[in-house]
Structure formats: structure tokens, C-alpha cells
Design a protein around this motif. Structure first.
Motif, PDB file in Angstrom:
ATOM      1  N   LEU A  89       0.827  -1.201   0.000  1.00  0.00           N
ATOM      2  CA  LEU A  89       0.000   0.000   0.000  1.00  0.00           C
ATOM      3  C   LEU A  89       0.867   1.259   0.000  1.00  0.00           C
ATOM      4  O   LEU A  89       0.644   2.185  -0.779  1.00  0.00           O
ATOM      5  CB  LEU A  89      -0.926  -0.011   1.228  1.00  0.00           C
ATOM      6  N   ASP A 151     -15.044  -3.924   0.665  1.00  0.00           N
ATOM      7  CA  ASP A 151     -13.953  -3.100   1.185  1.00  0.00           C
ATOM      8  C   ASP A 151     -12.750  -3.146   0.247  1.00  0.00           C
ATOM      9  O   ASP A 151     -12.145  -2.123  -0.062  1.00  0.00           O
ATOM     10  CB  ASP A 151     -13.511  -3.592   2.575  1.00  0.00           C
ATOM     11  N   THR A 152     -12.426  -4.348  -0.204  1.00  0.00           N
ATOM     12  CA  THR A 152     -11.278  -4.509  -1.095  1.00  0.00           C
ATOM     13  C   THR A 152     -11.509  -3.803  -2.419  1.00  0.00           C
ATOM     14  O   THR A 152     -10.615  -3.118  -2.933  1.00  0.00           O
ATOM     15  CB  THR A 152     -10.994  -6.007  -1.341  1.00  0.00           C
ATOM     16  N   VAL A 155     -11.006  -0.130  -1.914  1.00  0.00           N
ATOM     17  CA  VAL A 155      -9.601   0.209  -1.687  1.00  0.00           C
ATOM     18  C   VAL A 155      -8.827   0.192  -2.996  1.00  0.00           C
ATOM     19  O   VAL A 155      -8.077   1.133  -3.294  1.00  0.00           O
ATOM     20  CB  VAL A 155      -8.956  -0.753  -0.654  1.00  0.00           C
ATOM     21  N   THR A 156      -8.997  -0.847  -3.792  1.00  0.00           N
ATOM     22  CA  THR A 156      -8.228  -0.914  -5.031  1.00  0.00           C
ATOM     23  C   THR A 156      -8.654   0.173  -6.011  1.00  0.00           C
ATOM     24  O   THR A 156      -7.810   0.769  -6.685  1.00  0.00           O
ATOM     25  CB  THR A 156      -8.322  -2.307  -5.694  1.00  0.00           C
ATOM     26  N   MET A 159      -7.010   3.303  -4.791  1.00  0.00           N
ATOM     27  CA  MET A 159      -5.571   3.298  -5.059  1.00  0.00           C
ATOM     28  C   MET A 159      -5.281   3.634  -6.521  1.00  0.00           C
ATOM     29  O   MET A 159      -4.451   4.499  -6.820  1.00  0.00           O
ATOM     30  CB  MET A 159      -4.985   1.921  -4.708  1.00  0.00           C
ATOM     31  N   CYS A 182      -5.341   8.880   0.910  1.00  0.00           N
ATOM     32  CA  CYS A 182      -5.738   7.562   0.404  1.00  0.00           C
ATOM     33  C   CYS A 182      -5.046   6.438   1.161  1.00  0.00           C
ATOM     34  O   CYS A 182      -5.657   5.396   1.419  1.00  0.00           O
ATOM     35  CB  CYS A 182      -5.479   7.469  -1.097  1.00  0.00           C
ATOM     36  N   ARG A 183      -3.777   6.625   1.538  1.00  0.00           N
ATOM     37  CA  ARG A 183      -3.091   5.609   2.361  1.00  0.00           C
ATOM     38  C   ARG A 183      -3.826   5.436   3.685  1.00  0.00           C
ATOM     39  O   ARG A 183      -4.052   4.319   4.148  1.00  0.00           O
ATOM     40  CB  ARG A 183      -1.637   6.003   2.612  1.00  0.00           C
ATOM     41  N   ALA A 186      -7.305   3.726   3.021  1.00  0.00           N
ATOM     42  CA  ALA A 186      -7.106   2.326   2.646  1.00  0.00           C
ATOM     43  C   ALA A 186      -6.648   1.524   3.865  1.00  0.00           C
ATOM     44  O   ALA A 186      -7.101   0.391   4.067  1.00  0.00           O
ATOM     45  CB  ALA A 186      -6.075   2.224   1.519  1.00  0.00           C
ATOM     46  N   LYS A 189      -9.640   0.728   6.050  1.00  0.00           N
ATOM     47  CA  LYS A 189     -10.471  -0.317   5.447  1.00  0.00           C
ATOM     48  C   LYS A 189      -9.815  -1.697   5.515  1.00  0.00           C
ATOM     49  O   LYS A 189     -10.486  -2.714   5.588  1.00  0.00           O
ATOM     50  CB  LYS A 189     -10.784   0.002   3.985  1.00  0.00           C
TER      51      LYS A 189
END
Length: 193
Positions: A89, A151-152, A155-156, A159, A182-183, A186, A189
Motif C-alpha cells: 500500500l 472493502d477490497t 480500496v483498489t 488506489m 488515500c493511504r 485504505a 479499510k
């Protein structure tokens, strides 16, 4: 005397690597087959020994580049899933990734707008790489958090979008603030990494 299988594979990888670099910089429409082959020091005839069309090469170059990203690498021994995911990440949402050589970066972020103008097969390849990224993150996160598929996915998408947007910003502080935000989100999450 025909070329060996090893030579043919090496040539194919050379074409894929070189082509991804050009596609990442100029987009699909910005390069010709001759441009692609000249860039890797080969002839147009060599192209047709490996690919049937520029669209096929684009699709294969996308998958080739994705297979050599840090996320595609195996987690080092002695590193927990949480540590590895945190490292991934932080590397992905970094100034080095944003400002670095576009051709060595994540194909999802750098081809996001170009991919929309491609055919269904190429879009499918992009989607497969995206789902592969989700699967990898989910596997690492599953070990220590109750992070679910939604959630994934969020997050992706965040990113990829953050890196794509950061590439367009001119102000260093704005880029750093975007990446840090964003870090942080993420990380929350993904179970507080």
C-alpha cells in the motif's frame, strides 16, 4: 536453422516489455506496429511471429506488465500478511510510483483512460488484472481483518484512481496530500495497516 523456444520466449518478452512502455506513454492509438517494433529493435515480421494484431499485443502487454508488479511478487518469508500489505500500500500510494517511470508502474493506473477506447477483449484483460489485484489484497487482508470484498473493491479503486489523478496534478503538496489521505483511508479499510 529455426530459433529455439527459449529465444522465441525471450523475443516475445522483449516485445511485451518494450510495447507496454510505449503504450503507457502514448496510448494505443499513439503508436504503430512499426513504432513498437523499432522501439525494441526488431522488424515488423517479428511482430507477426508472435501476435496477430496490435490489439492482441496491447492486451498481452497489459497482462505481462501486471505479472511483474510488486503485488504479483510473492510475499517475502518472515513477513506477515499485514506487514506485506502495508508495504504494498505504501509503495503503491507513493510519490515514487506517481512520479516514476510510467512504463514500470501499475498498468491499471496508467492505462485507465486509454482502456475505455479498446475492444471488449482488451477491456476484459484489464478487468482480469483488476480482479487479480483485488484477490491478492483480499488474500493478505483475510488473515488479520474482517475486510470483505466490497472493502477490497473500494480500496483498489481508490488506489488506482489516486495514482491516476496524482499523475495529472502539478503541485507536489497536493499530490502528497492526496496520497497520504488515500493511504490513511485504505489502511483503515484494510484493518488498520
Amino acid at each position: 536453422m529455426p530459433y529455439t523456444k527459449k529465444h522465441k520466449n525471450e523475443t516475445r518478452e522483449k516485445i511485451l516489455d518494450s510495447s507496454f512502455r510505449l503504450f503507457a506513454i502514448k496510448g494505443f492509438k499513439g503508436v504503430t506496429i512499426d513504432d513498437l517494433m523499432n522501439n525494441c529493435g526488431l522488424t515488423r515480421g517479428a511482430f507477426y511471429a508472435h501476435f496477430t494484431s496490435k490489439a492482441e499485443l496491447y492486451r498481452e502487454a497489459l497482462k505481462f506488465r501486471a505479472s511483474s508488479t510488486k503485488l504479483a511478487n510473492l510475499k517475502p518469508e518472515g513477513t506477515s500478511n499485514k506487514q506485506w500489505l502495508s508495504l504494498l500500500l505504501n509503495n503503491y500510494l507513493s510519490m515514487e510510483h506517481v512520479k516514476g517511470d510510467r512504463s514500470l508502474s501499475c498498468p491499471l493506473a496508467f492505462l485507465a483512460t486509454d482502456i475505455n477506447m479498446q475492444n471488449k477483449t482488451t477491456k476484459t484483460a484489464y478487468a482480469e488484472v483488476y480482479y487479480g489485484m483485488n484477490t491478492a489484497i483480499m488474500e493478505y487482508a483475510r488473515d488479520y481483518t474482517n475486510c470483505d470484498e466490497q472493502d477490497t473493491l473500494s480500496v483498489t479503486a481508490m488506489m488506482i484512481g489516486a495514482v491516476a489523478i496524482a499523475r495529472t496534478l502539478q503541485n507536489q503538496e497536493s499530490i502528497e496530500n492526496l496520497l497520504a489521505a488515500c493511504r490513511r483511508e485504505a489502511g483503515v479499510k484494510l484493518g488498520g495497516i
